[in-house]
Motif scaffolding. Structure first.
Motif, PDB file in Angstrom:
ATOM      1  N   HIS A 121       0.859  -1.186   0.000  1.00  0.00           N
ATOM      2  CA  HIS A 121       0.000   0.000   0.000  1.00  0.00           C
ATOM      3  C   HIS A 121       0.893   1.233   0.000  1.00  0.00           C
ATOM      4  O   HIS A 121       1.800   1.346   0.835  1.00  0.00           O
ATOM      5  CB  HIS A 121      -0.900   0.008   1.241  1.00  0.00           C
ATOM      6  CG  HIS A 121      -2.048   0.969   1.160  1.00  0.00           C
ATOM      7  ND1 HIS A 121      -2.955   1.140   2.191  1.00  0.00           N
ATOM      8  CD2 HIS A 121      -2.465   1.832   0.169  1.00  0.00           C
ATOM      9  CE1 HIS A 121      -3.866   2.040   1.853  1.00  0.00           C
ATOM     10  NE2 HIS A 121      -3.585   2.481   0.635  1.00  0.00           N
ATOM     11  N   THR A 175      -3.397   5.328  -1.954  1.00  0.00           N
ATOM     12  CA  THR A 175      -4.356   6.229  -1.323  1.00  0.00           C
ATOM     13  C   THR A 175      -3.703   7.588  -1.142  1.00  0.00           C
ATOM     14  O   THR A 175      -2.626   7.682  -0.544  1.00  0.00           O
ATOM     15  CB  THR A 175      -4.808   5.706   0.047  1.00  0.00           C
ATOM     16  OG1 THR A 175      -5.453   4.434  -0.111  1.00  0.00           O
ATOM     17  CG2 THR A 175      -5.775   6.686   0.713  1.00  0.00           C
ATOM     18  N   VAL A 234      -6.981   0.230   4.823  1.00  0.00           N
ATOM     19  CA  VAL A 234      -8.049   0.332   3.824  1.00  0.00           C
ATOM     20  C   VAL A 234      -7.398   0.354   2.446  1.00  0.00           C
ATOM     21  O   VAL A 234      -7.226   1.413   1.826  1.00  0.00           O
ATOM     22  CB  VAL A 234      -8.915   1.583   4.069  1.00  0.00           C
ATOM     23  CG1 VAL A 234     -10.097   1.611   3.100  1.00  0.00           C
ATOM     24  CG2 VAL A 234      -9.422   1.623   5.509  1.00  0.00           C
ATOM     25  N   SER A 237      -7.387  -1.922  -3.395  1.00  0.00           N
ATOM     26  CA  SER A 237      -7.590  -3.114  -4.224  1.00  0.00           C
ATOM     27  C   SER A 237      -8.362  -4.213  -3.503  1.00  0.00           C
ATOM     28  O   SER A 237      -8.695  -5.231  -4.106  1.00  0.00           O
ATOM     29  CB  SER A 237      -6.232  -3.666  -4.672  1.00  0.00           C
ATOM     30  OG  SER A 237      -5.439  -3.995  -3.533  1.00  0.00           O
ATOM     31  N   GLU A 238      -8.684  -4.006  -2.218  1.00  0.00           N
ATOM     32  CA  GLU A 238      -9.246  -5.108  -1.434  1.00  0.00           C
ATOM     33  C   GLU A 238     -10.689  -4.909  -1.002  1.00  0.00           C
ATOM     34  O   GLU A 238     -11.284  -5.807  -0.417  1.00  0.00           O
ATOM     35  CB  GLU A 238      -8.375  -5.338  -0.186  1.00  0.00           C
ATOM     36  CG  GLU A 238      -6.978  -5.816  -0.507  1.00  0.00           C
ATOM     37  CD  GLU A 238      -6.153  -6.093   0.744  1.00  0.00           C
ATOM     38  OE1 GLU A 238      -6.661  -5.854   1.853  1.00  0.00           O
ATOM     39  OE2 GLU A 238      -5.004  -6.570   0.601  1.00  0.00           O
ATOM     40  N   ARG A 239     -11.266  -3.730  -1.244  1.00  0.00           N
ATOM     41  CA  ARG A 239     -12.629  -3.480  -0.775  1.00  0.00           C
ATOM     42  C   ARG A 239     -13.478  -2.906  -1.902  1.00  0.00           C
ATOM     43  O   ARG A 239     -12.991  -2.137  -2.728  1.00  0.00           O
ATOM     44  CB  ARG A 239     -12.628  -2.482   0.391  1.00  0.00           C
ATOM     45  CG  ARG A 239     -11.987  -2.991   1.660  1.00  0.00           C
ATOM     46  CD  ARG A 239     -12.334  -2.050   2.806  1.00  0.00           C
ATOM     47  NE  ARG A 239     -11.611  -2.368   4.020  1.00  0.00           N
ATOM     48  CZ  ARG A 239     -11.805  -1.743   5.178  1.00  0.00           C
ATOM     49  NH1 ARG A 239     -12.695  -0.761   5.253  1.00  0.00           N
ATOM     50  NH2 ARG A 239     -11.116  -2.075   6.258  1.00  0.00           N
ATOM     51  N   PRO A 240     -14.763  -3.241  -1.920  1.00  0.00           N
ATOM     52  CA  PRO A 240     -15.658  -2.611  -2.901  1.00  0.00           C
ATOM     53  C   PRO A 240     -15.907  -1.161  -2.520  1.00  0.00           C
ATOM     54  O   PRO A 240     -15.695  -0.763  -1.378  1.00  0.00           O
ATOM     55  CB  PRO A 240     -16.949  -3.440  -2.777  1.00  0.00           C
ATOM     56  CG  PRO A 240     -16.908  -3.991  -1.380  1.00  0.00           C
ATOM     57  CD  PRO A 240     -15.459  -4.226  -1.080  1.00  0.00           C
ATOM     58  N   VAL A 242     -17.662   2.349  -1.409  1.00  0.00           N
ATOM     59  CA  VAL A 242     -18.717   2.736  -0.483  1.00  0.00           C
ATOM     60  C   VAL A 242     -19.419   3.959  -1.054  1.00  0.00           C
ATOM     61  O   VAL A 242     -19.011   4.507  -2.080  1.00  0.00           O
ATOM     62  CB  VAL A 242     -18.139   3.046   0.918  1.00  0.00           C
ATOM     63  CG1 VAL A 242     -17.452   1.826   1.506  1.00  0.00           C
ATOM     64  CG2 VAL A 242     -17.170   4.232   0.866  1.00  0.00           C
ATOM     65  N   ASP A 245     -17.683   7.190  -2.744  1.00  0.00           N
ATOM     66  CA  ASP A 245     -16.278   6.794  -2.841  1.00  0.00           C
ATOM     67  C   ASP A 245     -15.593   7.450  -4.038  1.00  0.00           C
ATOM     68  O   ASP A 245     -16.230   7.826  -5.022  1.00  0.00           O
ATOM     69  CB  ASP A 245     -16.183   5.277  -2.969  1.00  0.00           C
ATOM     70  CG  ASP A 245     -14.903   4.701  -2.365  1.00  0.00           C
ATOM     71  OD1 ASP A 245     -13.924   5.468  -2.213  1.00  0.00           O
ATOM     72  OD2 ASP A 245     -14.894   3.509  -2.043  1.00  0.00           O
ATOM     73  N   ARG A 254      -7.458   5.727  -4.553  1.00  0.00           N
ATOM     74  CA  ARG A 254      -8.523   6.438  -3.835  1.00  0.00           C
ATOM     75  C   ARG A 254      -7.972   7.752  -3.301  1.00  0.00           C
ATOM     76  O   ARG A 254      -6.799   7.849  -2.914  1.00  0.00           O
ATOM     77  CB  ARG A 254      -9.034   5.573  -2.693  1.00  0.00           C
ATOM     78  CG  ARG A 254     -10.100   6.232  -1.842  1.00  0.00           C
ATOM     79  CD  ARG A 254     -10.544   5.342  -0.691  1.00  0.00           C
ATOM     80  NE  ARG A 254     -11.559   4.388  -1.101  1.00  0.00           N
ATOM     81  CZ  ARG A 254     -11.439   3.065  -0.991  1.00  0.00           C
ATOM     82  NH1 ARG A 254     -10.318   2.548  -0.495  1.00  0.00           N
ATOM     83  NH2 ARG A 254     -12.421   2.264  -1.363  1.00  0.00           N
ATOM     84  N   LEU A 306     -15.063   4.889   5.506  1.00  0.00           N
ATOM     85  CA  LEU A 306     -13.971   3.933   5.304  1.00  0.00           C
ATOM     86  C   LEU A 306     -13.341   3.458   6.612  1.00  0.00           C
ATOM     87  O   LEU A 306     -12.890   2.320   6.713  1.00  0.00           O
ATOM     88  CB  LEU A 306     -12.884   4.563   4.425  1.00  0.00           C
ATOM     89  CG  LEU A 306     -13.258   4.867   2.977  1.00  0.00           C
ATOM     90  CD1 LEU A 306     -12.157   5.679   2.302  1.00  0.00           C
ATOM     91  CD2 LEU A 306     -13.525   3.581   2.196  1.00  0.00           C
ATOM     92  N   THR A 307     -13.289   4.367   7.606  1.00  0.00           N
ATOM     93  CA  THR A 307     -12.523   4.062   8.830  1.00  0.00           C
ATOM     94  C   THR A 307     -13.340   4.108  10.111  1.00  0.00           C
ATOM     95  O   THR A 307     -12.847   3.691  11.158  1.00  0.00           O
ATOM     96  CB  THR A 307     -11.359   5.059   8.986  1.00  0.00           C
ATOM     97  OG1 THR A 307     -11.877   6.373   9.233  1.00  0.00           O
ATOM     98  CG2 THR A 307     -10.474   5.085   7.741  1.00  0.00           C
TER      99      THR A 307
END
Length: 332
Positions: A121, A175, A234, A237-240, A242, A245, A254, A306-307
Motif C-alpha cells: 500500500h 491512497t 483500507v 484493491s481489497e474493498r468494494p 462505499v 467513494d 482512492r 472507510l474508517t
C-alpha cells in the motif's frame, strides 16, 4: 509491518513515525533535513525517533533516485507513507523551482520505486489547497479541482494524477489524502500558530491576513495521524466502493479528505491562543495574501465511511496543547 515514511524529520512525519513505533512496527525514515526552516528542530525530532530501536533514518533527497532505490531495496517496506514535500503556500510564489524538484520529481521517484520494488500500500499526502478556487462548501473529494491558486497546489494536484496513472498501469495500490490546516506540538515555524505565539510572547504584533475574516478547518495533528493509521488498512484493491467513494473505476486508487468538517474563524483561533498564553495579541490587520482562499471546510463523510473515524479535537484543546509544548521547547 515494515514502514517507509518520507519526511520523518518533518512535523507530520515525526508524529506518524512515533505512533507507528509505539505500536510495534518497524519504521525507516527518509529525510534530507532541508534548511527551509530551523534544521535543529528537525534534528531534535529525529533524535526522539532514534530512541526507538525499530527506527532508522536514511539522509537523502527523494530527487536522488539511485539513493532512494538503494534504500528501498535495503529495507523492503510493506507500506510506504509519502509525506516529504516542499511545503508552504507563500514560499512557492518566490521559489517555484523548489516545488518542481521536491514535489514533482521527488514523488515521481517514489512512484517509480514502488513500481520497481512493489509495495502492499502506498499512501501519500496532498492538500486542501488542491480545491483552489472552489467556493461550494464543504469540499468533497468528488468535486472538480482544476483551478489551483498557487504552484504549491498545482504540484500537489499533479502528484495525485501521476499516482493514479501508476496505479492503473502498474497496479500499485494507492491512497492519497488531502490535509486541512494541520497544527499541534512540534509544528513548523512558518505556520501561523507558531508565528503568532512567538510574536505574542515577545510583545510583537501579529499579522492577521484577510482582515481576520478567514476560517479554516483546523486539524489537530494527533487526529490526522489516527486517520492515516486507519487508512493504512483500507487498501483500495481489497474493498468494494462505499457511498461517495473516489475509488477509481480503472485503478486501485482512492482520494480521501482528512478534516473534521467543523471550520473555525481565524479570530477564534487567535482567541484560543490568547487564552492559552494569558495575554492579548497586538493585531495588525492586512488584506488577503496572494494564493490564499477565504475559507476551507472538509467533508469527512468518506473518511468516516472507510474508517469509522473523523477528526474531532476542538481548537480549545489543540491550541493549549501546542502552547504547552512551545513553552517547554523554548523554556518560556
Amino acid at each position: 509491518m515494515r514502514f517507509l515514511v518520507t519526511g520523518t524529520a518533518g512535523f507530520i512525519g515525526f508524529h506518524l513515525a512515533q505512533r507507528l513505533l509505539r505500536e510495534g512496527h518497524q519504521v525507516v525514515g527518509i529525510d534530507n533535513f532541508s534548511t527551509y526552516y530551523d534544521p535543529q528542530l528537525k534534528e531534535d525530532r529525529n533524535t526522539i525517533l532514534e530512541t526507538y530501536p525499530a527506527f532508522s533514518v536514511e539522509r537523502l533527497s527523494l530527487e536522488n533516485a539511485p539513493a532512494l532505490n538503494a534504500a528501498w531495496k535495503r529495507h523492503q517496506p510493506d507500506v510506504v507513507v509519502h509525506l516529504a514535500a516542499q511545503a508552504g503556500v507563500r514560499y512557492s510564489i518566490e521559489h517555484p523551482q523548489a516545488y518542481i524538484s521536491s514535489n514533482i520529481v521527488g514523488t515521481f521517484n517514489v512512484l517509480e520505486a514502488a513500481r520497481q520494488h512493489g509495495v502492499k500500500h502506498l499512501l501519500a499526502a496532498s492538500t486542501s489547497s488542491a480545491y483552489g478556487a472552489n467556493l461550494e462548501m464543504p469540499f468533497r473529494e468528488t468535486d472538480k479541482a482544476v483551478h489551483p491558486m498557487t504552484l504549491y497546489a498545482a504540484t500537489k494536484s499533479a502528484t495525485e494524477l501521476m499516482a493514479h496513472s501508476y496505479a492503473h498501469l502498474f497496479g500499485v495500490p494507492t491512497t492519497f489524502f488531502r490535509f486541512f490546516t494541520v497544527y499541534g506540538p512540534w509544528g513548523r515555524p512558518d505556520m501561523a500558530l507558531f508565528k503568532f505565539a512567538n510574536a505574542m510572547l515577545k510583545d510583537d504584533p501579529i499579522e492577521v491576513y484577510g482582515e481576520g475574516r478567514m476560517s479554516r478547518d483546523f486539524t489537530y495533528v494527533d487526529d490526522l495521524v489516527e486517520a492515516i493509521t486507519r487508512l493504512v488498512l483500507v487498501i483500495p484493491s481489497e474493498r468494494p466502493p462505499v457511498e461517495g467513494d473516489t475509488l477509481s473505476p480503472v485503478a486501485p486508487f482512492r482520494l480521501v479528505n482528512i478534516g473534521g468538517g467543523k471550520p473555525s474563524p481565524l479570530m477564534d483561533y487567535i482567541e484560543e491562543l490568547e487564552k492559552a498564553l494569558g495575554k492579548p495579541a497586538i493585531k495588525t490587520f492586512l488584506p488577503m495574501q496572494d494564493g490564499d482562499v477565504p475559507n476551507t471546510t472538509a467533508s469527512p463523510a468518506l473518511l468516516q465511511r472507510l474508517t469509522g473515524y473523523k477528526p474531532e479535537t476542538p481548537i480549545g484543546v489543540g491550541v493549549p496543547a501546542f502552547v504547552d509544548w512551545f513553552r517547554q521547547r523554548y523554556d518560556l
